[in-house]
Design a protein around this motif. Structure first.
Motif, PDB file in Angstrom:
ATOM      1  N   UNK A  47       4.604  99.070 -45.863  1.00 49.13           N
ATOM      2  CA  UNK A  47       5.156  98.713 -47.065  1.00 49.13           C
ATOM      3  C   UNK A  47       5.787  97.160 -47.096  1.00 49.13           C
ATOM      4  N   UNK A  48       6.223  96.750 -46.139  1.00 52.05           N
ATOM      5  CA  UNK A  48       7.017  95.654 -45.811  1.00 52.05           C
ATOM      6  C   UNK A  48       6.141  94.485 -45.331  1.00 52.05           C
ATOM      7  N   UNK A  49       6.429  93.271 -45.893  1.00 50.49           N
ATOM      8  CA  UNK A  49       6.057  92.030 -45.460  1.00 50.49           C
ATOM      9  C   UNK A  49       6.513  91.734 -43.929  1.00 50.49           C
ATOM     10  N   UNK A  50       5.803  91.113 -43.057  1.00 47.36           N
ATOM     11  CA  UNK A  50       6.176  90.570 -41.973  1.00 47.36           C
ATOM     12  C   UNK A  50       5.971  89.125 -41.836  1.00 47.36           C
ATOM     13  N   UNK A  51       7.185  88.290 -41.887  1.00 48.00           N
ATOM     14  CA  UNK A  51       7.311  87.124 -42.018  1.00 48.00           C
ATOM     15  C   UNK A  51       7.151  86.150 -40.610  1.00 48.00           C
ATOM     16  N   UNK A  52       6.884  85.167 -40.422  1.00 51.13           N
ATOM     17  CA  UNK A  52       6.820  84.178 -39.257  1.00 51.13           C
ATOM     18  C   UNK A  52       7.633  83.109 -39.587  1.00 51.13           C
TER      19      UNK A  52
END
Length: 184
Positions: free
Chosen positions: A9-14
């Motif tokens: 459900x959660x975005x994974x940022x870079x």
């Protein structure tokens, strides 16, 4: 979030996402943390005092290969970028806008909005990354808790409301007077 991958459900940022954000942020294992609200004046004074005392101690130790820095981006991985309150970095500073090599020592000044992150998330992150010393400064109690990395685990060296502690940075030994930290 255009480049962020979604895990569950959660975005994974870079780091690429992080670079485009306005304001002050940290990115820990793909999760963004806003650096708000701005630190309390006592927090700022303590951080400034730490910087001053570190500069002074490094000069007294005759340690030109190490420098004291205020918040700077430390890019640990593509999805983890932190800004420690104060740090000591040994070796040549990179040309980039960030460091990638672990600092030898980090001071974090606790605040109600960051204490949990500093005590749990950053503690584990710094331990895993190989930061030799982690110092948690509590402005409400006027004391500092010193942890030293031994066999890949942090061991508490002590709690210092005052007194002198000698940090072995590798290239030099730095004497830090905690009594002078809290006296302002």
């Amino acid at each position: 979030m255009s480049k962020a991958a979604t895990f569950g459900l959660y975005p994974h940022y870079t780091y690429e996402d992080y670079r485009s954000w306005e304001g002050r942020w940290e990115l820990i294992r793909g999760v963004p943390y806003a650096m708000t609200p701005l630190p309390h004046p006592k927090h700022q004074r303590l951080s400034g005092r730490i910087a001053y005392l570190l500069e002074e101690a490094l000069e007294e130790a005759g340690c030109p290969e190490c420098v004291a820095l205020l918040p700077v981006d430390w890019k640990i991985s593509e999805d983890t970028v932190v800004q420690p309150d104060n740090l000591v970095f040994c070796g040549e500073l990179p040309e980039e806008d960030f460091i990638t090599k672990p600092p030898v020592m980090i001071f974090e000044v606790l605040s109600p909005s960051t204490a949990r992150k500093d005590r749990i998330l950053k503690f584990a992150l710094y331990e895993e990354a190989g930061v030799k010393y982690y110092v948690l400064v509590d402005p409400d109690r006027n004391e500092a808790e010193v942890f030293r990395l031994k066999e890949e685990r942090y061991l508490r060296e002590g709690i210092f409301p005052e007194g002198l502690y000698t940090f072995d940075l590798g290239p030099c030994r730095l004497n830090f007077n905690f009594q002078r930290l809290f006296r302002f």
